[in-house]
Write a protein that holds these residues in place. Structure first.
Motif, PDB file in Angstrom:
ATOM      1  N   VAL A   1       0.852  -1.193   0.000  1.00  0.00           N
ATOM      2  CA  VAL A   1       0.000   0.000   0.000  1.00  0.00           C
ATOM      3  C   VAL A   1       0.882   1.235   0.000  1.00  0.00           C
ATOM      4  O   VAL A   1       1.921   1.278   0.667  1.00  0.00           O
ATOM      5  N   ASP A   2       0.435   2.247  -0.741  1.00  0.00           N
ATOM      6  CA  ASP A   2       1.215   3.472  -0.906  1.00  0.00           C
ATOM      7  C   ASP A   2       1.232   4.301   0.375  1.00  0.00           C
ATOM      8  O   ASP A   2       0.580   3.977   1.366  1.00  0.00           O
ATOM      9  N   THR A   3       1.954   5.428   0.299  1.00  0.00           N
ATOM     10  CA  THR A   3       2.172   6.286   1.465  1.00  0.00           C
ATOM     11  C   THR A   3       0.872   6.784   2.076  1.00  0.00           C
ATOM     12  O   THR A   3       0.785   6.975   3.294  1.00  0.00           O
ATOM     13  N   ASP A   4      -0.159   7.024   1.256  1.00  0.00           N
ATOM     14  CA  ASP A   4      -1.424   7.559   1.770  1.00  0.00           C
ATOM     15  C   ASP A   4      -2.206   6.550   2.586  1.00  0.00           C
ATOM     16  O   ASP A   4      -3.226   6.887   3.197  1.00  0.00           O
ATOM     17  N   GLY A   5      -1.735   5.301   2.638  1.00  0.00           N
ATOM     18  CA  GLY A   5      -2.423   4.284   3.427  1.00  0.00           C
ATOM     19  C   GLY A   5      -3.686   3.767   2.784  1.00  0.00           C
ATOM     20  O   GLY A   5      -4.438   3.010   3.411  1.00  0.00           O
ATOM     21  N   LYS A   6      -3.954   4.138   1.510  1.00  0.00           N
ATOM     22  CA  LYS A   6      -5.205   3.746   0.862  1.00  0.00           C
ATOM     23  C   LYS A   6      -4.998   3.063  -0.486  1.00  0.00           C
ATOM     24  O   LYS A   6      -5.812   2.242  -0.889  1.00  0.00           O
ATOM     25  N   THR A   7      -3.931   3.433  -1.183  1.00  0.00           N
ATOM     26  CA  THR A   7      -3.767   3.002  -2.566  1.00  0.00           C
ATOM     27  C   THR A   7      -2.898   1.754  -2.667  1.00  0.00           C
ATOM     28  O   THR A   7      -1.704   1.795  -2.356  1.00  0.00           O
ATOM     29  N   PRO A   8      -3.474   0.618  -3.090  1.00  0.00           N
ATOM     30  CA  PRO A   8      -2.645  -0.576  -3.305  1.00  0.00           C
ATOM     31  C   PRO A   8      -1.699  -0.371  -4.484  1.00  0.00           C
ATOM     32  O   PRO A   8      -2.061   0.251  -5.493  1.00  0.00           O
ATOM     33  N   LEU A   9      -0.502  -0.871  -4.353  1.00  0.00           N
ATOM     34  CA  LEU A   9       0.503  -0.751  -5.396  1.00  0.00           C
ATOM     35  C   LEU A   9       0.687  -2.098  -6.090  1.00  0.00           C
ATOM     36  O   LEU A   9       0.693  -3.141  -5.433  1.00  0.00           O
ATOM     37  N   PRO A  10       0.875  -2.084  -7.420  1.00  0.00           N
ATOM     38  CA  PRO A  10       1.160  -3.346  -8.119  1.00  0.00           C
ATOM     39  C   PRO A  10       2.505  -3.915  -7.663  1.00  0.00           C
ATOM     40  O   PRO A  10       3.483  -3.190  -7.494  1.00  0.00           O
TER      41      PRO A  10
END
Length: 602
Positions: free
Chosen positions: A90-99
């Motif tokens: 998950v990205d820095t914002d805590g919401k966006t999953p990363l491939p």
């Protein structure tokens, strides 16, 4: 005093417990807004550091595929599924999953390699992404093709089992038509391809590999030379050849040759990069530009050959070869070289995973870093503190009980006026009041004085005036009782003085040893950065905190108890003077002894 002890215990519990140390508001925010999904109970922080303390990069880098290495030291494999299917990034914002995708996951030996697509990477920054795990019902979350951007036309991990053709990880499926001659299970990342002068890989031509004249191109890969002699091809496609000449990296574009100044070391992994932007060529060695030339690439077609070429056999190993149809920035080449190499200085995995229910407080993180010697020191300080708290509670009860009993006794003592007799024989004293009086130090002094007077009355006669020597003998006997009472008050107070003076020094010893071990470990690892040093020093300081936590309450309690003991001692000294004087006066005035008075009353 009891409230003071309770307050100190609550404070120490706050220090030891991260859940208490955090405010409820902060804890709630960290678990609701910051936690990606409640079905994943664990996460570990991944720091991407392009600042001077890390990879020291500058400029815009863009979307970058970075390698994340997990091992038993920074990841709890027993809390994740055996195949790593529950992993999510998950990205820095805590919401966006990363491939991302997993190249290697070996729970038995505690080692894993993940490739994560990190968006908008820039130089001079620190950013944190998260690896979530622990959902036993999760399905596989890897997105192999989505890990790479559309400009990446081929990526070969060489992670296939022996005998299987090498596969392209991108959506373009530029797979080799054959398998590598040999496999190294422990390449620079995971498995690597081994070549012994024959059996090069052939990747057939495809629409995605089409490269017209003047088109940009980037090639990256890791090479470990088996021998330095001769000219060896690593990548060949038409007029473009990239390889080693006598161990020196070179790029051949038609008749134009770019060559580095120094040879790579045989047996060591080296990152080789080549970038063409339509106007110039650049050759990179370990992320640093080693040679440059001007011009545009000619059209490239036909198959690609890896691990050798016509008249240029290769002996050594290849790993993680990527081909892109764009000119990657120099900062990205350096970032990937530093992230994938043995001495990673851009991607750092936190040693302590966070649990959703417990939060991820600083104290939890620091306590997780405490080494054995510091844990022993902290435990020793806590043992001393527990003993000191026991002494505080015991002495407080004893002193309070003595002061209360003294007040009850003094009230009865004054009511006797000049007719001093043993309290056991005074009319009107019930069993409960007598039990309280017997706990009074003044009552024990009084009974000693009465007993001494009766002994001397029996020896000299009821109306014989006591000599000065007899009075002094009586005083000595009562003074001996005073000393005994003072010894009761002072007993075990030495534990408080030990806690006051020894606690900080014991804690300081643990801190010094912890800092020494931290710097020794950094020196051995050769990884000098704040992420390597700060956790160990913070954990070492816990020993000093434990020493101070032991000394501070002991200091306050010692001063408080000592002041009350001094007051009781002064009260005993004054009472001794009053008692001896009254007994001497009572004898000199010819009053009957206590025994005689009782006999007359009968």
């Amino acid at each position: 005093m009891g409230r003071i002890i309770i307050a100190w215990l609550i404070a120490l519990a706050a220090i030891a417990s991260p859940a208490i140390a955090q405010t409820s508001a902060g804890q709630s925010a960290g678990q609701s807004a910051g936690w990606w999904n409640k079905d994943w109970p664990y996460r570990c922080a991944i720091t991407v550091d392009t600042s001077p303390t890390g990879a020291n990069l500058s400029g815009a880098i863009g979307r970058t595929v970075l390698l994340v290495r997990l091992h038993n030291g920074n990841f709890t494999f027993s809390d994740a599924l055996e195949n790593g299917a529950d992993l999510r990034v998950v990205d820095t914002d805590g919401k966006t999953p990363l491939p991302f995708h997993i190249e290697r996951y070996d729970a038995t030996n505690g080692i894993a390699s993940l490739w994560v697509s990190v968006p908008n990477v820039s130089g001079g920054e620190k950013r944190r992404i998260w690896v979530y795990f622990g959902n036993k019902n999760a399905s596989a979350g890897s997105n192999v093709a989505g890990t790479y951007d559309p400009d990446t036309v081929a990526a070969w991990h060489f992670s296939e089992a022996a005998g299987k053709p090498t596969a392209d990880l991108t959506a373009n499926a530029n797979n080799a038509q054959n398998a590598v001659p040999g496999i190294d299970e422990n390449g620079v990342i995971a498995r690597a391809a081994k070549f012994a002068g024959s059996g090069e890989l052939i990747i057939p031509a495809s629409p995605s590999l089409t490269s017209p004249a003047g088109a940009p191109l980037t090639l990256e890969g890791w090479v470990k030379s088996g021998q330095a002699a001769g000219e060896q091809a690593l990548f060949t496609r038409g007029p473009l050849v990239i390889g080693l000449a006598g161990g020196v990296p070179f790029a051949l574009v038609g008749d134009q040759r770019l060559q580095a100044a120094a040879a790579v070391k045989p047996g060591e992994w080296t990152h080789i990069g080549f970038v063409a932007d339509g106007q110039s060529y650049r050759l990179y060695v370990n992320g640093v530009e080693a040679a440059a030339g001007s011009g545009a690439l000619p059209a490239l077609d036909g198959p690609i050959t890896l691990g050798g070429g016509a008249g240029r056999p290769f002996s050594g190993e290849l790993d993680e070869v990527r081909l892109s149809k764009t000119a990657r920035p120099a900062a990205m080449i350096l970032a990937q070289a530093r992230a994938e190499g043995p001495s990673n200085k851009i991607v750092a995995v936190a040693d302590q995973a966070e649990r959703q229910s417990a939060g991820g407080g600083n104290f939890a993180y620091v306590l997780g870093k405490v080494e054995m010697i510091d844990a022993f020191i902290i435990g020793l300080c806590m043992v001393i503190l527990v003993l000191a708290l026991g002494v505080m509670a015991t002495k407080y009860r004893y002193i309070t009980r003595s002061a209360r009993a003294n007040r009850v006794f003094v009230k009865r003592f004054r009511s006797l006026h000049e007719q001093l007799v043993s309290m056991k024989r005074v009319e009107g004293i019930g069993p409960r009041e007598l039990a309280v009086i017997e706990q009074a130090p003044l009552a024990r002094l009084y009974e000693t004085g009465i007993e001494e007077l009766e002994v001397r009355r029996g020896a000299t006669g009821a109306r014989h005036t006591l000599s000065g020597e007899a009075v002094e003998a009586m005083r000595a006997a009562v003074d001996a009782e005073v000393v005994a009472e003072n010894q009761k008050y002072d007993s075990w107070l030495v534990l408080l003085t030990i806690a006051i003076s020894g606690g900080p020094f014991i804690g300081l010893l643990g801190t010094v040893m912890g800092v020494m071990n931290t710097f020794a470990g950094v020196a051995q690892a050769g990884d000098v950065n704040v992420n390597a040093i700060a956790p160990g020093i913070a954990a070492a300081l816990m020993a000093t905190i434990a020493g101070l936590a032991c000394a501070i309450p002991s200091l306050f309690a010692y001063n408080y108890l000592n002041s009350r003991i001094s007051a009781l001692s002064d009260e005993m000294r004054v009472f001794v003077d009053r008692l001896i004087t009254r007994l001497a006066e009572m004898q000199s005035e010819g009053r009957p002894t206590p025994s005689a008075a009782l006999q007359a009353a009968e």
